[in-house]
Design a protein around this motif. Structure first.
Motif, PDB file in Angstrom:
ATOM      1  N   TYR A 337       1.162  -1.313   0.008  1.00 50.76           N
ATOM      2  CA  TYR A 337      -0.010   0.062  -0.134  1.00 50.76           C
ATOM      3  C   TYR A 337       1.029   1.219   0.057  1.00 50.76           C
ATOM      4  CZ  TYR A 337      -4.088  -2.739   1.437  1.00 50.76           C
ATOM      5  OH  TYR A 337      -4.929  -3.747   1.479  1.00 50.76           O
ATOM      6  N   ARG A 338       0.423   2.248  -0.766  1.00 51.44           N
ATOM      7  CA  ARG A 338       0.951   3.439  -0.555  1.00 51.44           C
ATOM      8  C   ARG A 338       0.031   4.292   0.235  1.00 51.44           C
ATOM      9  NH1 ARG A 338       1.611   5.492  -5.883  1.00 51.44           N
ATOM     10  NH2 ARG A 338      -0.269   6.905  -5.749  1.00 51.44           N
ATOM     11  N   PRO A 339       0.406   5.039   1.245  1.00 54.52           N
ATOM     12  CA  PRO A 339      -0.377   5.976   2.091  1.00 54.52           C
ATOM     13  C   PRO A 339      -0.799   7.046   1.259  1.00 54.52           C
ATOM     14  CG  PRO A 339       1.593   5.184   3.554  1.00 54.52           C
ATOM     15  CD  PRO A 339       1.638   4.718   2.139  1.00 54.52           C
ATOM     16  N   ASP A 340      -1.862   7.566   1.192  1.00 56.84           N
ATOM     17  CA  ASP A 340      -2.352   8.604   0.590  1.00 56.84           C
ATOM     18  C   ASP A 340      -3.636   9.371   1.331  1.00 56.84           C
ATOM     19  OD1 ASP A 340      -2.470   9.562  -2.532  1.00 56.84           O
ATOM     20  OD2 ASP A 340      -4.890   9.556  -1.766  1.00 56.84           O
ATOM     21  N   PRO A 341      -3.563  10.768   1.205  1.00 60.25           N
ATOM     22  CA  PRO A 341      -4.637  11.584   1.779  1.00 60.25           C
ATOM     23  C   PRO A 341      -5.928  10.693   1.586  1.00 60.25           C
ATOM     24  CG  PRO A 341      -2.935  13.070   1.058  1.00 60.25           C
ATOM     25  CD  PRO A 341      -2.667  11.539   0.157  1.00 60.25           C
ATOM     26  N   ASP A 342      -6.194  10.444   0.345  1.00 61.81           N
ATOM     27  CA  ASP A 342      -7.838   9.968   0.189  1.00 61.81           C
ATOM     28  C   ASP A 342      -7.775   8.644   0.454  1.00 61.81           C
ATOM     29  OD1 ASP A 342      -8.314  12.321  -1.090  1.00 61.81           O
ATOM     30  OD2 ASP A 342      -7.336  12.081  -2.921  1.00 61.81           O
ATOM     31  N   GLY A 343      -6.909   8.016   1.056  1.00 65.55           N
ATOM     32  CA  GLY A 343      -7.074   6.677   1.309  1.00 65.55           C
ATOM     33  C   GLY A 343      -5.989   5.703   0.781  1.00 65.55           C
ATOM     34  N   ASP A 344      -5.340   4.969   1.623  1.00 66.80           N
ATOM     35  CA  ASP A 344      -4.349   4.102   0.961  1.00 66.80           C
ATOM     36  C   ASP A 344      -4.638   3.330  -0.359  1.00 66.80           C
ATOM     37  OD1 ASP A 344      -3.019   4.730   3.508  1.00 66.80           O
ATOM     38  OD2 ASP A 344      -3.235   2.785   4.359  1.00 66.80           O
ATOM     39  N   ILE A 345      -3.498   3.571  -1.068  1.00 66.49           N
ATOM     40  CA  ILE A 345      -3.665   3.067  -2.704  1.00 66.49           C
ATOM     41  C   ILE A 345      -2.987   1.689  -2.471  1.00 66.49           C
ATOM     42  CG2 ILE A 345      -2.928   3.348  -4.935  1.00 66.49           C
ATOM     43  CD1 ILE A 345      -2.986   6.374  -4.592  1.00 66.49           C
ATOM     44  N   VAL A 346      -3.745   0.673  -3.197  1.00 66.76           N
ATOM     45  CA  VAL A 346      -3.144  -0.669  -3.515  1.00 66.76           C
ATOM     46  C   VAL A 346      -2.091  -0.743  -4.625  1.00 66.76           C
ATOM     47  CG1 VAL A 346      -3.575  -2.968  -3.888  1.00 66.76           C
ATOM     48  CG2 VAL A 346      -5.104  -1.692  -2.312  1.00 66.76           C
ATOM     49  N   LEU A 347      -0.976  -0.890  -4.247  1.00 67.45           N
ATOM     50  CA  LEU A 347       0.210  -0.853  -5.299  1.00 67.45           C
ATOM     51  C   LEU A 347       0.163  -2.439  -5.963  1.00 67.45           C
ATOM     52  CD1 LEU A 347       2.957   0.761  -3.456  1.00 67.45           C
ATOM     53  CD2 LEU A 347       1.368   1.865  -5.031  1.00 67.45           C
ATOM     54  N   GLY A 348      -0.039  -3.282  -5.334  1.00 67.02           N
ATOM     55  CA  GLY A 348       0.052  -4.649  -5.641  1.00 67.02           C
ATOM     56  C   GLY A 348       0.077  -5.818  -4.527  1.00 67.02           C
ATOM     57  N   SER A 349       0.073  -6.927  -5.140  1.00 66.45           N
ATOM     58  CA  SER A 349       0.024  -8.313  -3.890  1.00 66.45           C
ATOM     59  C   SER A 349       0.912  -9.481  -4.813  1.00 66.45           C
ATOM     60  CB  SER A 349      -1.374  -8.703  -3.828  1.00 66.45           C
ATOM     61  OG  SER A 349      -1.904  -9.259  -5.003  1.00 66.45           O
ATOM     62  N   ALA A 350       1.135 -10.253  -3.937  1.00 70.01           N
ATOM     63  CA  ALA A 350       1.725 -11.755  -4.166  1.00 70.01           C
ATOM     64  C   ALA A 350       1.338 -12.678  -3.008  1.00 70.01           C
ATOM     65  CB  ALA A 350       3.019 -11.455  -4.416  1.00 70.01           C
ATOM     66  N   THR A 351       1.463 -13.788  -3.564  1.00 69.70           N
ATOM     67  CA  THR A 351       1.205 -14.841  -2.563  1.00 69.70           C
ATOM     68  C   THR A 351       2.669 -15.189  -1.868  1.00 69.70           C
ATOM     69  OG1 THR A 351      -0.435 -15.918  -3.514  1.00 69.70           O
ATOM     70  CG2 THR A 351       0.293 -17.370  -2.322  1.00 69.70           C
ATOM     71  N   ILE A 352       2.454 -15.205  -0.507  1.00 70.42           N
ATOM     72  CA  ILE A 352       3.623 -15.550   0.144  1.00 70.42           C
ATOM     73  C   ILE A 352       4.157 -16.895  -0.085  1.00 70.42           C
ATOM     74  CG2 ILE A 352       4.606 -15.849   2.668  1.00 70.42           C
ATOM     75  CD1 ILE A 352       2.736 -13.510   3.270  1.00 70.42           C
ATOM     76  N   ALA A 353       5.575 -16.943  -0.308  1.00 69.41           N
ATOM     77  CA  ALA A 353       6.150 -18.441  -0.741  1.00 69.41           C
ATOM     78  C   ALA A 353       7.028 -18.713   0.424  1.00 69.41           C
ATOM     79  CB  ALA A 353       6.614 -18.285  -2.142  1.00 69.41           C
ATOM     80  N   SER A 354       7.970 -17.648   1.019  1.00 76.40           N
ATOM     81  CA  SER A 354       9.017 -18.098   1.879  1.00 76.40           C
ATOM     82  C   SER A 354       9.245 -16.949   2.758  1.00 76.40           C
ATOM     83  CB  SER A 354      10.170 -18.365   1.208  1.00 76.40           C
ATOM     84  OG  SER A 354      10.686 -17.622   0.327  1.00 76.40           O
ATOM     85  N   THR A 355       9.848 -16.774   3.919  1.00 79.39           N
ATOM     86  CA  THR A 355      10.287 -15.764   4.625  1.00 79.39           C
ATOM     87  C   THR A 355      11.490 -15.940   5.022  1.00 79.39           C
ATOM     88  OG1 THR A 355       9.522 -16.901   6.605  1.00 79.39           O
ATOM     89  CG2 THR A 355       7.881 -15.459   5.314  1.00 79.39           C
ATOM     90  N   VAL A 356      12.324 -14.851   5.403  1.00 79.43           N
ATOM     91  CA  VAL A 356      13.680 -14.760   6.125  1.00 79.43           C
ATOM     92  C   VAL A 356      13.510 -14.486   7.701  1.00 79.43           C
ATOM     93  CG1 VAL A 356      15.971 -13.662   6.029  1.00 79.43           C
ATOM     94  CG2 VAL A 356      14.731 -14.338   3.794  1.00 79.43           C
ATOM     95  N   SER A 357      14.182 -15.401   8.249  1.00 75.83           N
ATOM     96  CA  SER A 357      14.056 -15.162   9.742  1.00 75.83           C
ATOM     97  C   SER A 357      14.826 -14.100  10.280  1.00 75.83           C
ATOM     98  CB  SER A 357      14.518 -16.681  10.570  1.00 75.83           C
ATOM     99  OG  SER A 357      14.471 -16.150  11.914  1.00 75.83           O
ATOM    100  N   ALA A 358      14.507 -13.345  11.380  1.00 71.35           N
ATOM    101  CA  ALA A 358      15.148 -12.350  11.690  1.00 71.35           C
ATOM    102  C   ALA A 358      16.584 -12.739  12.491  1.00 71.35           C
ATOM    103  CB  ALA A 358      14.429 -11.508  12.924  1.00 71.35           C
ATOM    104  N   ALA A 359      16.455 -14.106  12.834  1.00 67.37           N
ATOM    105  CA  ALA A 359      17.572 -14.858  13.447  1.00 67.37           C
ATOM    106  C   ALA A 359      18.624 -15.397  12.371  1.00 67.37           C
ATOM    107  CB  ALA A 359      17.094 -15.780  14.576  1.00 67.37           C
ATOM    108  N   ALA A 360      18.292 -15.237  11.235  1.00 70.18           N
ATOM    109  CA  ALA A 360      19.095 -15.790   9.983  1.00 70.18           C
ATOM    110  C   ALA A 360      20.496 -15.093  10.051  1.00 70.18           C
ATOM    111  CB  ALA A 360      18.407 -15.741   8.742  1.00 70.18           C
ATOM    112  N   PRO A 361      21.410 -15.621   9.842  1.00 68.09           N
ATOM    113  CA  PRO A 361      22.844 -15.058   9.678  1.00 68.09           C
ATOM    114  C   PRO A 361      22.705 -14.331   8.357  1.00 68.09           C
ATOM    115  CG  PRO A 361      22.996 -17.397   8.964  1.00 68.09           C
ATOM    116  CD  PRO A 361      21.767 -17.141   9.746  1.00 68.09           C
ATOM    117  N   ALA A 362      23.429 -13.178   8.484  1.00 69.56           N
ATOM    118  CA  ALA A 362      23.557 -12.130   6.893  1.00 69.56           C
ATOM    119  C   ALA A 362      24.376 -12.910   5.796  1.00 69.56           C
ATOM    120  CB  ALA A 362      24.121 -10.822   7.597  1.00 69.56           C
ATOM    121  N   ALA A 363      23.561 -12.655   4.676  1.00 69.70           N
ATOM    122  CA  ALA A 363      24.375 -13.439   3.477  1.00 69.70           C
ATOM    123  C   ALA A 363      25.654 -12.818   3.016  1.00 69.70           C
ATOM    124  CB  ALA A 363      23.319 -13.078   2.500  1.00 69.70           C
TER     125      ALA A 363
END
Length: 363
Positions: A337-363
């Protein structure tokens, strides 16, 4: 315009159809028969697949004064929504069937048929806004906003959609329905998953996927802590229902961290291990603006937006979160979403396939 009003039998779609008539459009109502046997899906006023809903929709169309038809889309719904729901759980993901229903049924099968019959647009009772610029925005009623489940629609589909309720609250809709003499004014909202008759998702999945037992494993030590009766009965972030006999060393509860269908394994660990800093999505639909942008993302239905840097390349969306988010399940949607004075605008979407843990070591 000549428009088709999808009428579920609820108050929102009835008022949306009436508003389309007030706007001067030539409106025809249609109820979607989605259950092969309506008695096997929701009963009462809980969903959109019952005989009661069909009758409520017909009565509303009579009051509004528009033609009304019933379209049988049970086979399409079963294949594209129900079967998809089951197969996603079998693959260890947590799907949102409302997203698939909007994508595959209401704005694919229904819209395609409507256009072929000479209609210009499909009207629904979703709480979202379409501006004169054609951009999808959040509803003014943030508690009922449904832009998240509409973000899978393409610009072409949105170009043939109408959402008349985006500028009013749900309380306003009920009051308007009452003023119009619509019997559905006080009809309860639908909850849970419309095609699961008793709301018991685990039972529903177990009947279709079986109850093969498997190990519940500790993420840190690899130790087997217990046994489950089917990995499909769990989702990332779940705490209840693990029934573990061995407490964590620190005495704190454990949560589901991941599900591995190949080995039928449920992996658990501390709540902190649920924190993720990056989300990667597939089948991206981008609606507006540059494909590399600082914006906000919503990671679950009615979730709290979080700041992120988003990049879309070759149908893959990557969202790098400014602050960790907790318990994000593959199969859900990431919506930008992009915040907008007239209401947040939907920019796009995707289906979540994977995540990166906060505890994962830096690449």
């Amino acid at each position: 315009m000549k428009v088709l009003a999808a009428m579920s039998g609820g108050v929102d779609s009835a008022v949306a159809a009436a508003r389309a008539v007030d706007a001067g459009h030539d409106v025809t109502g249609v109820h979607l028969a989605l259950a092969r046997n309506p008695q096997t899906y929701r009963s009462g006023a809980r969903g959109c697949c019952t005989l009661e809903d069909s009758r409520d929709a017909r009565r509303a169309a009579d009051v509004i004064g528009i033609p009304f038809y019933v379209w049988d889309l049970a086979d399409e719904f079963h294949e594209d929504v129900v079967d998809n729901f089951v197969s996603e759980y079998a693959a260890g993901r947590t799907p949102n069937p409302c997203l698939r229903c909007n994508e595959k049924i209401k704005f694919a099968a229904v819209l395609d048929k409507a256009l072929a019959l000479g209609f210009d647009a499909v009207v629904t009772g979703h709480h979202a806004r379409l501006g004169a610029d054609g951009l999808l925005r959040r509803s003014v009623d943030l508690a009922k906003d449904q832009s998240y489940v509409l973000a899978v629609l393409t610009p072409s589909q949105l170009g043939h959609a109408m959402f008349p309720l985006g500028d009013v609250t749900k309380a306003d809709v009920r009051a308007e329905a009452s003023d119009r003499g619509l019997a559905v004014a006080d009809k309860p909202d639908s909850h849970d998953i419309c095609f699961i008759a008793d709301g018991d998702t685990r039972r529903f999945l177990g009947e279709r996927l079986g109850t093969a037992s498997g190990p519940i494993v500790d993420a840190a030590s690899g130790a087997v802590l217990g046994e489950h009766g089917g990995a499909h009965g769990y989702t990332v972030g779940q705490r209840r229902g693990l029934h573990l006999n061995r407490p964590a060393p620190d005495g704190k509860p454990r949560y589901v961290l991941s599900i591995t269908p190949v080995t039928n394994t449920v992996t658990v660990g501390p709540v902190e291990a649920l924190d993720v800093v990056e989300v990667r999505g597939e089948r991206a639909v981008w609606l507006s603006g540059p494909t590399t942008v600082d914006c906000q993302v919503q990671l679950r239905a009615h979730g709290t937006p979080t700041d992120a840097s988003v990049t879309v390349v070759d149908g893959t969306l990557t969202a790098r979160l400014r602050e960790p988010a907790r318990g994000i399940a593959p199969g859900q949607a990431v919506v930008a979403y992009r915040p907008d004075p007239d209401g947040d605008i939907v920019l796009g979407s995707a289906t979540i396939a994977s995540t990166v843990s906060a505890a994962a070591p830096a690449a």
